[in-house]
Write a protein that holds these residues in place. Structure first.
Motif, PDB file in Angstrom:
ATOM      1  N   LYS A  91      43.067  25.737  40.642  1.00 51.08           N
ATOM      2  CA  LYS A  91      41.853  25.699  39.824  1.00 51.08           C
ATOM      3  C   LYS A  91      40.696  25.022  40.554  1.00 51.08           C
ATOM      4  O   LYS A  91      39.529  25.262  40.227  1.00 51.08           O
ATOM      5  N   THR A  92      41.003  24.193  41.537  1.00 51.72           N
ATOM      6  CA  THR A  92      39.956  23.480  42.264  1.00 51.72           C
ATOM      7  C   THR A  92      39.418  24.268  43.457  1.00 51.72           C
ATOM      8  O   THR A  92      38.452  23.838  44.087  1.00 51.72           O
ATOM      9  N   CYS A  93      40.035  25.416  43.741  1.00 49.85           N
ATOM     10  CA  CYS A  93      39.604  26.199  44.906  1.00 49.85           C
ATOM     11  C   CYS A  93      38.203  26.767  44.668  1.00 49.85           C
ATOM     12  O   CYS A  93      37.951  27.376  43.623  1.00 49.85           O
ATOM     13  N   PRO A  94      37.281  26.613  45.610  1.00 51.04           N
ATOM     14  CA  PRO A  94      35.929  27.175  45.448  1.00 51.04           C
ATOM     15  C   PRO A  94      35.984  28.694  45.233  1.00 51.04           C
ATOM     16  O   PRO A  94      36.725  29.404  45.919  1.00 51.04           O
ATOM     17  N   GLY A  95      35.197  29.183  44.274  1.00 53.94           N
ATOM     18  CA  GLY A  95      35.125  30.617  44.004  1.00 53.94           C
ATOM     19  C   GLY A  95      36.067  31.101  42.923  1.00 53.94           C
ATOM     20  O   GLY A  95      35.908  32.214  42.425  1.00 53.94           O
ATOM     21  N   VAL A 236      38.137  35.820  40.703  1.00 57.93           N
ATOM     22  CA  VAL A 236      37.222  35.238  41.670  1.00 57.93           C
ATOM     23  C   VAL A 236      35.791  35.612  41.317  1.00 57.93           C
ATOM     24  O   VAL A 236      35.518  36.740  40.876  1.00 57.93           O
ATOM     25  N   ASP A 237      34.901  34.687  41.501  1.00 63.01           N
ATOM     26  CA  ASP A 237      33.476  34.968  41.312  1.00 63.01           C
ATOM     27  C   ASP A 237      33.066  36.085  42.267  1.00 63.01           C
ATOM     28  O   ASP A 237      33.378  36.025  43.465  1.00 63.01           O
ATOM     29  N   PRO A 238      32.391  37.142  41.761  1.00 64.87           N
ATOM     30  CA  PRO A 238      32.018  38.262  42.648  1.00 64.87           C
ATOM     31  C   PRO A 238      31.266  37.835  43.899  1.00 64.87           C
ATOM     32  O   PRO A 238      31.439  38.430  44.968  1.00 64.87           O
ATOM     33  N   SER A 239      30.434  36.813  43.776  1.00 69.82           N
ATOM     34  CA  SER A 239      29.664  36.361  44.944  1.00 69.82           C
ATOM     35  C   SER A 239      30.550  35.712  46.001  1.00 69.82           C
ATOM     36  O   SER A 239      30.168  35.614  47.166  1.00 69.82           O
ATOM     37  N   ASP A 241      33.738  36.790  46.505  1.00 67.47           N
ATOM     38  CA  ASP A 241      34.824  37.724  46.813  1.00 67.47           C
ATOM     39  C   ASP A 241      34.541  38.477  48.108  1.00 67.47           C
ATOM     40  O   ASP A 241      34.359  39.702  48.121  1.00 67.47           O
ATOM     41  N   HIS A 242      34.473  37.722  49.197  1.00 67.60           N
ATOM     42  CA  HIS A 242      34.309  38.302  50.533  1.00 67.60           C
ATOM     43  C   HIS A 242      35.395  37.693  51.421  1.00 67.60           C
ATOM     44  O   HIS A 242      35.362  36.499  51.711  1.00 67.60           O
ATOM     45  N   ASP A 243      36.356  38.530  51.812  1.00 69.78           N
ATOM     46  CA  ASP A 243      37.492  38.038  52.596  1.00 69.78           C
ATOM     47  C   ASP A 243      38.166  36.870  51.883  1.00 69.78           C
ATOM     48  O   ASP A 243      38.553  35.860  52.513  1.00 69.78           O
ATOM     49  N   PHE A 244      38.318  37.009  50.558  1.00 72.65           N
ATOM     50  CA  PHE A 244      38.866  35.903  49.785  1.00 72.65           C
ATOM     51  C   PHE A 244      40.296  35.549  50.171  1.00 72.65           C
ATOM     52  O   PHE A 244      40.628  34.350  50.249  1.00 72.65           O
ATOM     53  N   PRO A 245      41.195  36.528  50.418  1.00 76.29           N
ATOM     54  CA  PRO A 245      42.563  36.144  50.796  1.00 76.29           C
ATOM     55  C   PRO A 245      42.609  35.213  52.008  1.00 76.29           C
ATOM     56  O   PRO A 245      43.333  34.209  52.004  1.00 76.29           O
ATOM     57  N   GLU A 246      41.819  35.533  53.045  1.00 76.39           N
ATOM     58  CA  GLU A 246      41.808  34.689  54.235  1.00 76.39           C
ATOM     59  C   GLU A 246      41.244  33.307  53.921  1.00 76.39           C
ATOM     60  O   GLU A 246      41.756  32.276  54.377  1.00 76.39           O
ATOM     61  N   PHE A 247      40.161  33.297  53.127  1.00 75.58           N
ATOM     62  CA  PHE A 247      39.551  32.028  52.746  1.00 75.58           C
ATOM     63  C   PHE A 247      40.524  31.169  51.942  1.00 75.58           C
ATOM     64  O   PHE A 247      40.659  29.962  52.178  1.00 75.58           O
TER      65      PHE A 247
END
Length: 414
Positions: A91-95, A236-239, A241-247
């Motif tokens: 829950k604390t992960c950004p995005g 995930v917040d759409p903004s 959601d760019h390469d979210f798995p890696e992040f």
């Protein structure tokens, strides 16, 4: 004009009889194809009622422990207790907008649980899909409450209450169920109905979903030591959601190494849906059916165009005579096309009776779309228009070529 065209059709009844039989057969087959494609397409492209865009499954792994080899100093920690800690950290992960947890309840993962529910000890409502979930699950997948519901998901799932899907609630009422009394899971096992969702579909190939949601508490998660039954999904917040798995892996891999628990993978829900549809074979089966229908449609197209093209070519002498008697080139093409469309219209009458009986007999795809007059009318009208276009194409070009002939040249064919 119509009377004149009817006389032409009647005078050529010997030749037109075979063409009429072909049109009748093709019309019925084409109607069946169009009706089937229309029914499947309506279901596939209808709104789901829930959403997997920007949703990921956080796949957790659990180190195996041989309990037989534990000594007296080893303290066994269930994966459920570690999972609670992992959920709080995720829950604390950004995005991350929302975190949902399910016990044998995550869609498209291949885990399902079912039970009988009823309005009384003797009257069953349905064999329903049982979803043991946290309130965050409802937020992650974008479920919406039925119009008029004012409570939050937390309030709806509080205590021993359950949430019914919209379609299940309708069946519950049809069986005489009362919301204030609740719903039965078995002998003397009654649960209050905390809320109802807006109607939604179970997947892209089903029209409805009879689901029942019950609260998954922290205590229940902590008790789970089966290692793989509790699943986590995040929105995930759409903004972000760019390469979210890696992040996510970079940010959370170390934080999610808790006791025997560790981060295994982060999988987009679109990939999970693709995989489950591939495994259960429903999508492949429909794709094969659509391919066969497309092949038949293409052959019907060529057959109808070829038939009327050949028929028009055989009448060069008649057309030349008409030109010699003063018919304009425009009126000549108009007569030929109008004759073909009128022949189709006459054949459409018996075709209507045959198609209607096929639908009344429920020989078409009723699982995907209700048998209604609107469905039949739409399918029949589309079939008529498609056939008309085929006939016009089959007549138009050769009629145009004949209209360009000089009368003396055209009369040679007479």
């Amino acid at each position: 004009m119509i009377k004149h065209l009817l006389k032409i059709i009647w005078n050529q009844r010997g030749r037109n009889g075979w063409i009429a039989a072909e049109i009748l057969l093709v019309f019925v087959v084409l109607w069946y194809i169009i009706d089937s494609l229309m029914a499947v397409g309506k279901v596939f492209f209808s709104p789901m009622g829930w959403d997997i865009d920007h949703v990921y499954w956080i796949s957790m792994g659990v180190e195996e422990v041989d309990r037989n080899e534990m000594d007296s100093t080893y303290q066994y920690v269930t994966s459920g207790r570690s999972m609670l800690t992992a959920i709080d950290r995720i829950k604390t992960c950004p995005g991350v907008e929302a975190v949902g947890v399910g016990l044998m309840s995550m869609p498209y993962v291949g885990e399902n649980s079912y039970l009988h529910v009823g309005v009384s000890d003797s009257v069953n409502v349905e064999y329903v899909k049982f979803e043991r979930v946290t309130p965050g699950f409802m937020e992650v997948f974008g479920f919406r409450p039925m119009e008029g519901e004012r409570k939050s998901w937390e309030e709806m799932l509080s205590g021993d209450q359950v949430i019914l899907s919209g379609h299940l609630f309708e069946k519950f009422k049809e069986k005489g169920g009362k919301r204030e009394r609740g719903i039965s899971f078995g002998d003397d096992d009654w649960h209050g109905i905390g809320g109802v969702t807006a109607p939604f579909r179970a997947d892209r190939f089903q029209r409805k979903a009879n689901w029942l949601f019950r609260s998954l508490t922290d205590e229940k998660i902590a008790e789970d030591d089966s290692d793989f039954r509790v699943k986590i999904a995040v929105r995930v917040d759409p903004s972000a959601d760019h390469d979210f798995p890696e992040f996510f892996v970079k940010q959370m891999e170390k934080q999610l190494s808790i006791d025997r628990l560790y981060l295994l993978d982060v999988i987009p829900y679109s990939d999970l849906r693709y995989g489950i549809e591939l495994r259960n074979g429903v999508k492949s089966e429909l794709q094969n059916e659509i391919a066969v229908m497309g092949f038949l449609l293409f052959n019907i197209f060529l057959g109808i165009i070829g038939t009327f093209w050949f028929r028009t070519e055989q009448r060069k002498g008649e057309m030349g005579l008409r030109v010699a008697l003063g018919s304009t080139r425009f009126s000549l093409k108009g007569i030929m096309i109008a004759e073909g469309v009128l022949l189709l219209t006459l054949i459409a009458i018996p075709a209507l009776l045959i198609c209607f009986n096929l639908q009344v007999s429920e020989l078409t795809k009723g699982a995907y779309m209700d048998y209604t007059i609107a469905r039949f009318a739409a399918g029949f009208l589309i079939t008529y228009l498609v056939m008309a276009v085929m006939i016009i194409l089959g007549i138009g070009y050769p009629a145009h070529q004949m209209a360009r002939l000089e009368p003396a040249d055209a009369l040679r064919y007479e």
